[in-house]
Design an enzyme around this catalytic site. Sequence first.
Site, PDB file in Angstrom:
ATOM      1  N   HIS A   1      33.370  65.659 -11.959  1.00  0.00           N
ATOM      2  CA  HIS A   1      33.091  66.894 -12.703  1.00  0.00           C
ATOM      3  C   HIS A   1      34.416  67.569 -13.044  1.00  0.00           C
ATOM      4  O   HIS A   1      35.180  67.959 -12.144  1.00  0.00           O
ATOM      5  CB  HIS A   1      32.191  67.827 -11.892  1.00  0.00           C
ATOM      6  CG  HIS A   1      30.800  67.291 -11.751  1.00  0.00           C
ATOM      7  ND1 HIS A   1      30.019  67.473 -10.641  1.00  0.00           N
ATOM      8  CD2 HIS A   1      30.056  66.554 -12.630  1.00  0.00           C
ATOM      9  CE1 HIS A   1      28.846  66.874 -10.828  1.00  0.00           C
ATOM     10  NE2 HIS A   1      28.841  66.302 -12.024  1.00  0.00           N
TER      11      HIS A   1
ATOM     12  N   ARG B   1      35.624  70.447 -14.204  1.00  0.00           N
ATOM     13  CA  ARG B   1      36.095  71.793 -13.882  1.00  0.00           C
ATOM     14  C   ARG B   1      36.345  72.037 -12.401  1.00  0.00           C
ATOM     15  O   ARG B   1      36.883  73.072 -12.023  1.00  0.00           O
ATOM     16  CB  ARG B   1      35.062  72.800 -14.373  1.00  0.00           C
ATOM     17  CG  ARG B   1      33.704  72.694 -13.682  1.00  0.00           C
ATOM     18  CD  ARG B   1      32.675  73.521 -14.431  1.00  0.00           C
ATOM     19  NE  ARG B   1      31.342  73.437 -13.862  1.00  0.00           N
ATOM     20  CZ  ARG B   1      30.283  73.980 -14.427  1.00  0.00           C
ATOM     21  NH1 ARG B   1      30.404  74.632 -15.567  1.00  0.00           N
ATOM     22  NH2 ARG B   1      29.095  73.866 -13.878  1.00  0.00           N
ATOM     23  N   GLU B   2      35.991  71.078 -11.568  1.00  0.00           N
ATOM     24  CA  GLU B   2      36.081  71.286 -10.119  1.00  0.00           C
ATOM     25  C   GLU B   2      37.494  70.960  -9.628  1.00  0.00           C
ATOM     26  O   GLU B   2      37.722  70.055  -8.826  1.00  0.00           O
ATOM     27  CB  GLU B   2      34.985  70.447  -9.439  1.00  0.00           C
ATOM     28  CG  GLU B   2      33.594  70.909  -9.894  1.00  0.00           C
ATOM     29  CD  GLU B   2      32.443  69.974  -9.507  1.00  0.00           C
ATOM     30  OE1 GLU B   2      32.677  68.987  -8.781  1.00  0.00           O
ATOM     31  OE2 GLU B   2      31.304  70.232  -9.949  1.00  0.00           O
TER      32      GLU B   2
ATOM     33  N   ASN C   1      27.763  62.326 -12.688  1.00  0.00           N
ATOM     34  CA  ASN C   1      27.007  62.255 -11.439  1.00  0.00           C
ATOM     35  C   ASN C   1      25.488  62.249 -11.652  1.00  0.00           C
ATOM     36  O   ASN C   1      24.729  62.507 -10.734  1.00  0.00           O
ATOM     37  CB  ASN C   1      27.413  63.404 -10.507  1.00  0.00           C
ATOM     38  CG  ASN C   1      27.418  62.977  -9.052  1.00  0.00           C
ATOM     39  OD1 ASN C   1      27.651  61.798  -8.745  1.00  0.00           O
ATOM     40  ND2 ASN C   1      27.152  63.911  -8.158  1.00  0.00           N
TER      41      ASN C   1
ATOM     42  N   TYR D   1      31.364  73.620  -5.968  1.00  0.00           N
ATOM     43  CA  TYR D   1      31.751  74.305  -4.774  1.00  0.00           C
ATOM     44  C   TYR D   1      30.506  74.593  -3.914  1.00  0.00           C
ATOM     45  O   TYR D   1      29.397  74.282  -4.341  1.00  0.00           O
ATOM     46  CB  TYR D   1      32.444  75.645  -5.121  1.00  0.00           C
ATOM     47  CG  TYR D   1      31.600  76.609  -5.958  1.00  0.00           C
ATOM     48  CD1 TYR D   1      31.725  76.661  -7.332  1.00  0.00           C
ATOM     49  CD2 TYR D   1      30.671  77.470  -5.351  1.00  0.00           C
ATOM     50  CE1 TYR D   1      30.952  77.550  -8.098  1.00  0.00           C
ATOM     51  CE2 TYR D   1      29.908  78.344  -6.105  1.00  0.00           C
ATOM     52  CZ  TYR D   1      30.054  78.372  -7.483  1.00  0.00           C
ATOM     53  OH  TYR D   1      29.274  79.236  -8.225  1.00  0.00           O
TER      54      TYR D   1
ATOM     55  N   GLU E   1      31.408  69.179  -0.948  1.00  0.00           N
ATOM     56  CA  GLU E   1      31.561  70.290  -1.900  1.00  0.00           C
ATOM     57  C   GLU E   1      32.532  71.281  -1.279  1.00  0.00           C
ATOM     58  O   GLU E   1      32.188  71.973  -0.308  1.00  0.00           O
ATOM     59  CB  GLU E   1      30.219  70.981  -2.153  1.00  0.00           C
ATOM     60  CG  GLU E   1      29.149  70.090  -2.760  1.00  0.00           C
ATOM     61  CD  GLU E   1      29.179  70.076  -4.289  1.00  0.00           C
ATOM     62  OE1 GLU E   1      30.067  70.695  -4.895  1.00  0.00           O
ATOM     63  OE2 GLU E   1      28.288  69.421  -4.860  1.00  0.00           O
TER      64      GLU E   1
HETATM   65  O1  0X9 Z   1      24.931  68.243  -8.751  1.00  0.00           O
HETATM   66  C1  0X9 Z   1      25.867  67.517  -8.396  1.00  0.00           C
HETATM   67  O2  0X9 Z   1      26.214  66.518  -9.031  1.00  0.00           O
HETATM   68  C2  0X9 Z   1      26.644  67.881  -7.126  1.00  0.00           C
HETATM   69  N1  0X9 Z   1      26.882  69.285  -7.077  1.00  0.00           N
HETATM   70  S1  0X9 Z   1      27.918  69.987  -8.152  1.00  0.00           S
HETATM   71  O3  0X9 Z   1      27.788  71.428  -8.007  1.00  0.00           O
HETATM   72  N2  0X9 Z   1      29.414  69.614  -7.754  1.00  0.00           N
HETATM   73  O4  0X9 Z   1      27.637  69.522  -9.458  1.00  0.00           O
HETATM   74  C3  0X9 Z   1      25.852  67.455  -5.912  1.00  0.00           C
HETATM   75  C4  0X9 Z   1      25.524  65.981  -5.872  1.00  0.00           C
HETATM   76  C5  0X9 Z   1      24.783  65.572  -4.647  1.00  0.00           C
HETATM   77  N3  0X9 Z   1      24.362  64.191  -4.716  1.00  0.00           N
HETATM   78  C6  0X9 Z   1      23.273  63.768  -5.394  1.00  0.00           C
HETATM   79  N4  0X9 Z   1      22.392  64.574  -5.889  1.00  0.00           N
HETATM   80  N5  0X9 Z   1      23.092  62.469  -5.493  1.00  0.00           N
HETATM   81 ZN    ZN Z   2      30.508  68.364  -8.882  1.00  0.00          ZN
END
Ligand code: 0X9
Ligand code: ZN
Length: 418
Positions: free
Chosen positions: A183, A185-186, A253, A308, A381
């Site tokens: 991601h 922006r992280e 993701n 985060y 996170e």
């Molecule tokens: O939503 C996500 O991809 C992750 N959080 S974020 O705020 N960084 O975007 C969490 C991913 C956790 N893992 C899965 N859902 N497989």
């Molecule tokens: Zn993320």
Amino acid sequence: MLLKSCLLLILCSVVALSANSYDGYKIYDINAQNNFEKQLMLRLSQNADFDFFDLPRAADAATRVMVQPKDQPSFEELLRRFGVDYVVVDENLGATLEKEQLENQSQRLMAQRGTSRSISFTAFHRHAEINAYLDELAKAYPSRVTVQTAGKSYENRDLKTITITNGDGRKGKNVIFLDAGIHAREWIAHAGALYVIYQLAENFMVNAALLKDYDWVILPVVNPDGYEYTFSNSRMWRKTRKPAGSCTGTDGNRNFDFHWGEVGASSLSCVDTYMGPTPFSEPETQVVRDLLLGLTGRGKFYLTLHSYGNYLLYPWGWTSGLPQEWRSIDEVAQAGAAAIKKSTGTKYTVGSSTNVLYAAAGGSDDYAFGVAKFPISITMELPAGGSGFNPTTEQILPFVSETWTGIRAMAEKVIEKY
Ligand code: 0X9
Ligand code: ZN
């Protein structure tokens, strides 16, 4: 000298202006009290115009959302009409980011003076600087460090991995594979991966035990196109940069081929959690897939850094069910959380993604565990800074060293167990 700094200042403000597309954007904290209000937030989060920084969760209703000026009157009216509790945490994100960008720029330049390294932990660095750092390490420690280009991004940037060993020449050791920055922006996640690299490569004597029976493979920037875009155009960009339908980018993701698109992913290309047109549609996720599959058997621990929220998450992200082996993963994650708690007092929540955060299929963690057969697979996170994704430059070192404490404890546990 004066002329030089004036020129620099003008250049900085030109860069700052061109990169500031957040003038008048507000950030709201919403405290949904009941199911109706939670559903309302969930609905809004599916609208591409609202950027939910911490995607609405099932259990905890508090959520942070960024809203552009044109939508603010109707958004506030909606909240008022339904009596939803909210506070504005940033009245003008554009102004905040502009200041922070100037600060980062000057820290970047300062950090590079008088050192042979292209990166520091007092600034957020560009992709080219990160890649240059990896090459510097390979040159400085040729017996222990190698750098490979694992593939290219959509915009043709090199996705470089760094492999760190103890230099004893023993082949076929178990592997810890770490990545960051899927991601864009992280930013603290990218910095966290760099700090792990720094510790293992440059502070080797202290960390030698972590490399005795294990090699580490680290991909610090999974999504370099998105990352560069957050510097040049849009600080809050999340996705990759390949055109998709009428919009741009896929959520890396949500793009892995494991229960792809089943839950928590959007089929609308303008939404931040867009799953992509097909599984592995993105060259960047293909690279991670191939690295993971190439390590099947040797790969014991997959750790992916995000921000985060202070979470240590494990499979599954696609269902509320737990894998049979969840106790082992929980033990590793708990070791990380306990080490962090002990060192700084920072609290991390540990649990399966679906159960402690939300259900979202197509994540790299589920793929590493379910398909590439890494017995331990964890999403970390990191903490929020600023309004979430924008820690100050002074926060970088405390955040990444605390993160390293947790990662080291998890690695020790994995090494002990496998
Ligand atoms: O939503 C996500 O991809 C992750 N959080 S974020 O705020 N960084 O975007 C969490 C991913 C956790 N893992 C899965 N859902 N497989
Ligand atoms: Zn993320």
